[in-house]
Write a protein that holds these residues in place. Structure first.
Motif, mmCIF file in Angstrom:
data_model
loop_
_atom_site.group_PDB
_atom_site.id
_atom_site.type_symbol
_atom_site.label_atom_id
_atom_site.label_comp_id
_atom_site.label_asym_id
_atom_site.label_seq_id
_atom_site.Cartn_x
_atom_site.Cartn_y
_atom_site.Cartn_z
ATOM 1 N N GLU A 256 0.838 -1.208 0.000
ATOM 2 C CA GLU A 256 0.000 0.000 0.000
ATOM 3 C C GLU A 256 0.866 1.249 0.000
ATOM 4 O OE1 GLU A 256 -3.706 1.013 1.985
ATOM 5 O OE2 GLU A 256 -3.517 -0.905 3.030
ATOM 6 N N VAL A 257 1.880 1.251 0.875
ATOM 7 C CA VAL A 257 2.791 2.399 0.955
ATOM 8 C C VAL A 257 3.509 2.589 -0.374
ATOM 9 C CG1 VAL A 257 4.870 3.306 2.076
ATOM 10 C CG2 VAL A 257 3.110 2.167 3.454
ATOM 11 N N TYR A 258 3.942 1.485 -0.963
ATOM 12 C CA TYR A 258 4.666 1.525 -2.247
ATOM 13 C C TYR A 258 3.807 2.152 -3.341
ATOM 14 C CZ TYR A 258 6.242 -0.437 -6.731
ATOM 15 O OH TYR A 258 6.610 -0.606 -8.041
ATOM 16 N N ILE A 259 2.575 1.678 -3.480
ATOM 17 C CA ILE A 259 1.721 2.177 -4.556
ATOM 18 C C ILE A 259 1.300 3.616 -4.295
ATOM 19 C CG2 ILE A 259 -0.391 1.234 -3.535
ATOM 20 C CD1 ILE A 259 0.378 1.567 -7.293
ATOM 21 N N TRP A 260 1.097 3.970 -3.040
ATOM 22 C CA TRP A 260 0.706 5.343 -2.716
ATOM 23 C C TRP A 260 1.833 6.325 -3.055
ATOM 24 C CZ3 TRP A 260 -2.964 8.502 -2.674
ATOM 25 C CH2 TRP A 260 -2.940 9.692 -1.946
ATOM 26 N N GLU A 261 3.062 5.957 -2.750
ATOM 27 C CA GLU A 261 4.204 6.815 -3.084
ATOM 28 C C GLU A 261 4.342 6.956 -4.602
ATOM 29 O OE1 GLU A 261 7.623 5.126 -1.203
ATOM 30 O OE2 GLU A 261 7.152 5.999 0.768
ATOM 31 N N ALA A 262 4.104 5.870 -5.329
ATOM 32 C CA ALA A 262 4.184 5.919 -6.790
ATOM 33 C C ALA A 262 3.133 6.858 -7.362
ATOM 34 C CB ALA A 262 4.014 4.512 -7.364
ATOM 35 N N ILE A 263 1.936 6.852 -6.772
ATOM 36 C CA ILE A 263 0.873 7.750 -7.218
ATOM 37 C C ILE A 263 1.259 9.198 -6.955
ATOM 38 C CG2 ILE A 263 -1.502 8.493 -6.760
ATOM 39 C CD1 ILE A 263 -2.115 5.504 -6.151
ATOM 40 N N GLN A 264 1.750 9.463 -5.763
ATOM 41 C CA GLN A 264 2.137 10.830 -5.405
ATOM 42 C C GLN A 264 3.275 11.354 -6.281
ATOM 43 O OE1 GLN A 264 2.675 10.028 -1.078
ATOM 44 N NE2 GLN A 264 1.265 11.735 -0.786
ATOM 45 N N ASN A 265 4.166 10.449 -6.681
ATOM 46 C CA ASN A 265 5.307 10.851 -7.514
ATOM 47 C C ASN A 265 4.994 10.810 -9.013
ATOM 48 O OD1 ASN A 265 6.932 11.140 -5.227
ATOM 49 N ND2 ASN A 265 7.581 8.997 -5.281
ATOM 50 N N PHE A 266 3.756 10.450 -9.355
ATOM 51 C CA PHE A 266 3.353 10.324 -10.760
ATOM 52 C C PHE A 266 4.276 9.383 -11.538
ATOM 53 C CE2 PHE A 266 1.635 14.455 -9.464
ATOM 54 C CZ PHE A 266 0.320 14.349 -9.906
ATOM 55 N N SER A 267 4.763 8.329 -10.871
ATOM 56 C CA SER A 267 5.734 7.438 -11.502
ATOM 57 C C SER A 267 5.121 6.158 -12.066
ATOM 58 C CB SER A 267 6.846 7.078 -10.508
ATOM 59 O OG SER A 267 6.323 6.399 -9.382
ATOM 60 N N VAL A 268 3.774 6.049 -11.992
ATOM 61 C CA VAL A 268 3.101 4.932 -12.665
ATOM 62 C C VAL A 268 2.220 5.504 -13.767
ATOM 63 C CG1 VAL A 268 3.129 3.309 -10.741
ATOM 64 C CG2 VAL A 268 1.254 4.946 -10.933
ATOM 65 N N SER A 269 2.049 4.735 -14.825
ATOM 66 C CA SER A 269 1.231 5.205 -15.939
ATOM 67 C C SER A 269 -0.250 5.068 -15.600
ATOM 68 C CB SER A 269 1.560 4.413 -17.206
ATOM 69 O OG SER A 269 1.284 3.045 -17.010
ATOM 70 N N PRO A 270 -1.101 5.912 -16.164
ATOM 71 C CA PRO A 270 -2.538 5.888 -15.850
ATOM 72 C C PRO A 270 -3.221 4.561 -16.163
ATOM 73 C CG PRO A 270 -1.957 7.946 -16.944
ATOM 74 C CD PRO A 270 -0.765 7.046 -17.054
ATOM 75 N N ASP A 271 -2.680 3.778 -17.118
ATOM 76 C CA ASP A 271 -3.386 2.554 -17.505
ATOM 77 C C ASP A 271 -3.387 1.473 -16.430
ATOM 78 O OD1 ASP A 271 -0.763 1.720 -17.696
ATOM 79 O OD2 ASP A 271 -0.841 1.226 -19.827
ATOM 80 N N VAL A 272 -2.607 1.657 -15.347
ATOM 81 C CA VAL A 272 -2.651 0.663 -14.268
ATOM 82 C C VAL A 272 -3.999 0.704 -13.554
ATOM 83 C CG1 VAL A 272 -0.152 0.867 -13.945
ATOM 84 C CG2 VAL A 272 -1.688 2.127 -12.412
ATOM 85 N N PHE A 273 -4.735 1.832 -13.718
ATOM 86 C CA PHE A 273 -6.033 1.986 -13.057
ATOM 87 C C PHE A 273 -7.210 1.642 -13.973
ATOM 88 C CE2 PHE A 273 -3.295 5.086 -10.769
ATOM 89 C CZ PHE A 273 -3.356 4.501 -9.510
ATOM 90 N N LEU A 274 -6.926 1.131 -15.162
ATOM 91 C CA LEU A 274 -8.014 0.769 -16.054
ATOM 92 C C LEU A 274 -8.828 -0.386 -15.472
ATOM 93 C CD1 LEU A 274 -6.216 0.942 -19.522
ATOM 94 C CD2 LEU A 274 -7.944 2.518 -18.633
ATOM 95 N N GLU A 275 -10.109 -0.359 -15.747
ATOM 96 C CA GLU A 275 -10.999 -1.403 -15.237
ATOM 97 C C GLU A 275 -10.536 -2.779 -15.722
ATOM 98 O OE1 GLU A 275 -15.759 -2.583 -15.313
ATOM 99 O OE2 GLU A 275 -15.035 -0.761 -16.305
ATOM 100 N N GLY A 276 -10.483 -3.724 -14.802
ATOM 101 C CA GLY A 276 -10.076 -5.079 -15.152
ATOM 102 C C GLY A 276 -8.593 -5.348 -15.031
ATOM 103 N N SER A 277 -7.796 -4.317 -14.698
ATOM 104 C CA SER A 277 -6.357 -4.541 -14.539
ATOM 105 C C SER A 277 -6.102 -5.371 -13.281
ATOM 106 C CB SER A 277 -5.608 -3.217 -14.460
ATOM 107 O OG SER A 277 -5.762 -2.625 -13.170
ATOM 108 N N SER A 278 -4.942 -6.008 -13.218
ATOM 109 C CA SER A 278 -4.596 -6.818 -12.048
ATOM 110 C C SER A 278 -4.605 -5.985 -10.770
ATOM 111 C CB SER A 278 -3.212 -7.448 -12.239
ATOM 112 O OG SER A 278 -3.237 -8.385 -13.296
#
Length: 311
Positions: A256-278
């Motif tokens: 949770e901490v890892y993914i939250w930091e990635a969101i705050q740093n804009f270091s993940v692409s938007p498609d990770v939040f697409l419906e049906g993604s892992s």
């Protein structure tokens, strides 16, 4: 610009040459072009050493030939055939990613869960490119790693940039294959060439002035092991549901901490939040497991639907 023809001055003179004044242009025709290429490669090496020793102003030589024979065989043409092919294969992979996004899917899950005839055909073509790229980069990284420390400690910036791009595009597909086979702990068994490419990239950033924080999401997730973290979170959740130990709960909170930091740093692409993604499937199951009273920064972000405006 200076213009030189190979053989006009001795190798000894060029070993002590200052490469910070102006670019060197090396020319040649026919067999002279062959010598010009060799001469240029020698100077590329000299500039590598200058950069390794901290130079920020050393200028790389330019080679212009006319009717020169190709240098090297099919396995060694770093400035001609091999580099052009690598770019072609990467371009195809980028096209594949773009197609998946246009269809509302992320390329990791599309590759991993190909079902229709069209999806499987695309997947098979991607696999072909994936294998060629892996073969190319494994060999290149091995060669660079076996060089003497001063020569091989740091890849030239253009190779390093290409290597980072390759790692971020292709490693997620290797991760997908790894977990499809029922394996666990990819990071503990990560191929050496990926680890070295990442290490060299991080080493290259040391001493550089940090730029202001990003205000826009990257189009290519920076951590090439991102999906391995997601897959491990899925496994942890499954273990927790089956009565696993409290250590699993601690580990999943770490994710949770890892993914939250990635969101705050804009270091993940938007498609990770697409419906049906892992990731979204994991979140849906995790939210049910934790219950409606569970609260964390990441949980609030997801429950409020703020991820839909992540760009």
């Amino acid at each position: 610009m200076q213009e030189k023809h190979p053989g006009k001055e001795s190798k000894k003179e060029y070993e002590t040459k200052d490469f910070t004044d102006s670019p060197l242009v090396v020319t040649g025709r026919g067999l002279g072009g062959y010598l010009a290429i060799l001469f240029t490669l020698f100077h590329q090496h000299a500039v590598d050493l200058e950069e390794y020793n901290g130079s920020k102003t050393a200028k790389r030589p330019i080679c212009i030939t006319f009717g020169a024979p190709l240098l090297g065989d099919e396995t060694f043409r770093p400035y001609e055939k091999a580099k052009r092919n690598e770019d072609k294969f990467i371009t195809y992979m980028e096209w594949y990613m773009k197609i998946q996004r246009s269809e509302g899917r992320n390329y990791y899950d599309s590759y991993k869960k190909a079902e229709t005839k069209k999806e499987i055909e695309r997947q098979q073509e991607v696999i072909r490119h994936q294998r060629i790229l892996n073969q190319y980069w494994k060999k290149l990284v091995d060669e660079k790693n076996r060089m003497p420390q001063k020569e091989g400690a740091k890849l030239r910036k253009r190779w390093l940039y290409s290597g980072t791009n390759y790692r971020r595009i292709v490693e997620p597909l290797d991760i997908a294959d790894y977990y499809k086979r029922g394996n666990t702990d990819y990071i503990g068994n990560r191929p050496n060439h990926y680890e070295l490419l990442e290490k060299w990239s991080e080493d290259d950033k040391k001493g550089q002035m940090s730029s202001d924080g990003k205000m826009k999401a990257v189009c290519l997730t920076e951590d090439s092991c991102f999906w391995a973290h997601v897959e491990e979170a899925v496994i942890l959740l499954r273990e927790l549901k089956n009565g696993g130990s409290s250590s699993f709960a601690t580990d999943i909170e770490g994710f949770e901490v890892y993914i939250w930091e990635a969101i705050q740093n804009f270091s993940v692409s938007p498609d990770v939040f697409l419906e049906g993604s892992s990731l979204m499937k994991w979140w849906s199951d995790y939210k049910v497991y934790k219950g409606s009273s569970y609260d964390s920064e990441f949980a609030r972000y997801m429950n409020d639907g703020r991820y839909t405006s992540y760009r």
